[in-house]
Scaffold this active site. Structure first.
Site, PDB file in Angstrom:
ATOM      1  NE  ARG A 246      -4.130  -1.834   0.285  1.00  0.00           N
ATOM      2  CZ  ARG A 246      -4.168  -2.955  -0.414  1.00  0.00           C
ATOM      3  NH1 ARG A 246      -3.169  -3.248  -1.239  1.00  0.00           N
ATOM      4  NH2 ARG A 246      -5.191  -3.790  -0.302  1.00  0.00           N
ATOM      5  CD  GLU A 274      -2.705   2.435  -6.428  1.00  0.00           C
ATOM      6  OE1 GLU A 274      -3.371   1.599  -7.046  1.00  0.00           O
ATOM      7  OE2 GLU A 274      -2.077   2.175  -5.391  1.00  0.00           O
ATOM      8  CG  HIS A 293      -2.567  -1.590  -7.514  1.00  0.00           C
ATOM      9  ND1 HIS A 293      -3.178  -0.892  -6.500  1.00  0.00           N
ATOM     10  CD2 HIS A 293      -2.366  -2.839  -7.026  1.00  0.00           C
ATOM     11  CE1 HIS A 293      -3.340  -1.683  -5.451  1.00  0.00           C
ATOM     12  NE2 HIS A 293      -2.846  -2.881  -5.750  1.00  0.00           N
TER      13      HIS A 293
END
Length: 335
Positions: A246, A274, A293
């Site tokens: 994360r 993000e 990601h």
């Protein structure tokens, strides 16, 4: 069960076709009565009827939130089988209080993340980022043996932050390689470390000693910002930091400053926020690999997640223990 359970899918409408191969879809339909409509909103027309009759919810990305009000409308619901990793975003703690069984496909999702991490650990050890940049710039032979005596993976000291499912899978994949692995995890005791074949280190010492550090800790109130400016400063010049967990585990501003200065290398599959702003320098820095990601299950890898949920449904139908149950008390220290 003495009868075939009634099952419903609760997730983004496009997902079932990606998650379930024809064979796994057929297996799911042989095990239970599967509602033809995918639930994307528990308040939508028809959803109340489905909830009133459902025994098992198979959830996925963008699942509606399952709270007390939803449970009141689903008196027969006994299990929530999730086709992804964390259940925090759609399963309220009341689900555990009312005795629902909850499972996760986090184990299946750990494999591609660990594969991605292994690849970059080995590439980092070979100095790929710096050498690729120099080779492209100079377009001539690079004097590797004379100017880069420190590259290579023989005896490379790799640090793993978090002995999570993914962290443990990374350790497993590193085992055949000639590297020394150290782990920081406050929940990993000496016996657990011995079983994994690693040594444990306090976080500061791990950062000081390891030239490649990979982050696999869950994001909790305790771990948010754990790699702050001071701790980033403990990393050796030229070290590589990988983050597939994360983005908020790392102080993004402090990390950006370190990377702009060129002191560190980074492989970042997640950031905070993000997505990063369009003017972030990280998109163009030669010492940064920035990916969207993608380390987790993507493309054809999604079928592993669907298969894991169907496997759990089979166990449910035959009264066998789940392979990957989620325990309510563990939510505060899981991803």
């Amino acid at each position: 069960m003495t009868r075939r359970p009634r099952c419903a899918l609760a997730m983004a409408a496009y997902l079932p076709a990606r998650l379930f191969t024809p064979a796994d879809r057929a297996r799911m339909e042989a095990l239970g009565e599967v509602e033809p409509v995918v639930l994307t909103d528990f308040d939508a027309p028809g959803a109340r009827r489905v909830l009133a009759e459902v025994d098992v919810l198979v959830t996925g990305w963008e699942s509606p939130y399952i709270d007390a009000a939803v449970l009141d409308r689903a008196p027969r619901l006994r299990a929530v089988l999730h086709t992804a990793g964390t259940v925090k975003h759609h399963v309220h703690p009341v689900c555990f209080e009312r005795g629902l069984a909850v499972t996760s496909a986090a184990g299946a999702n750990a494999l591609p993340v660990a594969e991605y991490t292994l690849a970059w650990i080995l590439l980092a050890g070979k100095g790929v980022m710096a050498l690729k940049e120099r080779y492209a710039r100079e377009r001539t032979a690079v004097p590797l043996h004379r100017e880069y005596p420190e590259i290579g993976n023989a005896g490379r000291h790799v640090g793993i932050i978090g002995a999570s499912r993914i962290g443990r899978r990374v350790i497993e994949l590193l085992r055949p390689h000639d590297v020394l692995v150290s782990v920081h995890d406050p929940y990993l005791d000496a016996a657990g470390a011995k079983a994994l074949g690693v040594r444990t280190l306090p976080l500061d010492e791990l950062l000081e000693q390891c030239s490649v550090v990979s982050v696999h800790a869950p994001l909790t109130d305790r771990t948010r910002g754990m790699l702050d400016r001071r701790r980033l400063g403990l990393l050796r010049d030229g070290s590589t930091l990988l983050n597939t967990a994360r983005g908020a585990l790392i102080d993004q501003r402090a990390l950006t400053e370190e990377l702009v200065a060129g002191r560190l290398h980074a492989v970042l599959d997640v950031t905070d926020p993000e997505v990063l702003p369009a003017d972030s320098p990280l998109y163009e820095l030669p010492n940064v690999v920035l990916t969207p990601h993608l380390a987790g299950s993507s493309g054809n890898e999604l079928t592993r997640l669907g298969r894991a949920a169907v496997d759990e449904l089979e166990r449910f139908v035959h009264g066998r223990p789940f392979r990957a149950p989620v325990a309510g008390p563990d939510l505060d220290r899981t991803a």
